[in-house]
Structures are given as C-alpha cells and as structure tokens.
Design an enzyme around this catalytic site. Structure first.
Site, PDB file in Angstrom:
ATOM      1  N   GLY A  51      28.062  46.838  37.604  1.00  0.00           N
ATOM      2  CA  GLY A  51      27.969  48.207  37.112  1.00  0.00           C
ATOM      3  C   GLY A  51      28.421  49.244  38.122  1.00  0.00           C
ATOM      4  N   THR A  52      28.049  50.466  37.843  1.00  0.00           N
ATOM      5  CA  THR A  52      28.498  51.634  38.596  1.00  0.00           C
ATOM      6  C   THR A  52      27.772  51.808  39.916  1.00  0.00           C
ATOM      7  OG1 THR A  52      29.147  52.793  36.604  1.00  0.00           O
ATOM      8  CG2 THR A  52      28.545  54.169  38.469  1.00  0.00           C
ATOM      9  N   THR A  53      28.505  52.311  40.896  1.00  0.00           N
ATOM     10  CA  THR A  53      27.918  52.767  42.149  1.00  0.00           C
ATOM     11  C   THR A  53      28.495  54.141  42.456  1.00  0.00           C
ATOM     12  OG1 THR A  53      27.818  50.499  42.978  1.00  0.00           O
ATOM     13  CG2 THR A  53      27.538  52.265  44.591  1.00  0.00           C
TER      14      THR A  53
END
Length: 191
Positions: A51-53
């Site tokens: 996922g997003t960071t």
C-alpha cells in the site's frame, strides 16, 4: 561506579540484531522477504503489504513531502504513476492515502472552501484553518465509509505548518507524520 560487571548479551536476547541462521543471510532475505508485484511472492515466507507510504516533516525552515506513486488494491497494482500530492492552492498541499476518490474529491473540495474563505475575508487562509475545515467536513461524514488519511501542509504568516487529518475527523499538528499502510516502515526510518 558500583564495580558491577555489565552482562554480555547473546544472540536472541534484547539488544542484539537478529540475522537468519543460514549460510547466506542476504540471499535468504532476497528470496523470502522481497516486495513483489502480482503473485510472484506466493512462495515467500513473509508477504509485504504493497500500500501507500506518504511522509512529511519540517526541515530547515520548510517542509519536505515525500510519497510513493503506486496505486494498489491488495496484490493488484493499478498504476505506478499516481500523483499523491495534491495542490490545494499555491500555498497548501495535501497528500493521498486511502481511497483515491475520497482523497481527491475532499481535497479538491477543501481547495474550493479555501478560495471561498479568501474571497469572503480578503486574506489567505492559514494552514491550521484549512486543516480544521477538512477535519470538520470529515466529522460531518463520519460513519459513511470514507477512507482517507492525509497531511495538510503549507506556508502561512506563522511559517511552515503540518497537520494530519483522517476520515474520522481526527486532526493533529506536528513536526512529522507518515500516513498509509507503509507508514510504520517510514516511522522506523525516522526514529
């Protein structure tokens, strides 16, 4: 001093860095802990979330914002070139983590609210006020299933400012934040 001897720590005890008990630890880690696309990590011991960071922090009188550029849903990577930093106005930025549609829509809506503030008050909105507008909007939609974690950052008469706002209406002011499923890794680097 007390003359007491400091005990020597052994592998596996607190204070020691663990490495795999194999002949070539680097090779073992590459084959078992790699972040992979699609289903190519099926045989790996550990499967990492993809996922997003997003990360932002105050630095030398300004703010540095860093984000990844992949759009994912589980193992599926929809795009590798997503713009996760959204310009709210020339002095405010927002980041995207969570549902892309929610983040994009509500940060564009915040841009409209900031412009309305500017027209009514004949002055630019502060970062604190902009983040409060977004937090209030999120509070009014709590329980509707929105998915949004964002950082609102910018420059106003008080200098560089950084706020965290999420879909529950939580609003925090701070020196650094990381948002998204990869945020724990980013906080590990920051620590």
């Amino acid at each position: 001093g007390s003359g007491a001897m400091v005990p020597r720590l052994a592998l596996g005890e607190p204070g020691q860095f663990e490495v795999p008990n194999v002949a070539d630890p680097a090779h073992f880690c590459r084959n078992n802990f790699a972040s992979a696309c699609g289903n190519s990590d099926a045989n790996q011991t550990v499967k990492f979330a993809k996922g997003t960071t997003t990360l932002a922090f105050k630095f030398n009188g300004g703010i540095i914002v860093s984000v990844d550029s992949r759009s994912t849903m589980g193992a599926y990577i929809a795009s590798g070139t997503v713009k996760k930093v959204i310009e709210i106005n020339p002095f405010l930025l927002g980041t995207m983590a969570g549902g892309a549609a929610d983040c994009s829509f509500w940060e564009r809506n915040l841009g409209m609210q900031c412009r309305m503030y500017e027209l009514r008050n004949k002055k630019r909105i502060t970062v604190a006020s902009a983040s409060k507008l977004l937090a209030n909007t999120m509070s009014s939609y709590r329980g509707y299933g929105l998915s949004m974690g964002t950082m609102i950052t910018g420059w106003d008469e008080t200098g560089p400012q950084l706020y965290y706002v999420d879909d529950d209406g939580t609003r925090l002011h701070g020196r650094y934040f990381s948002v998204g499923s990869g945020s724990t890794y980013a906080y590990g680097v920051l620590d």
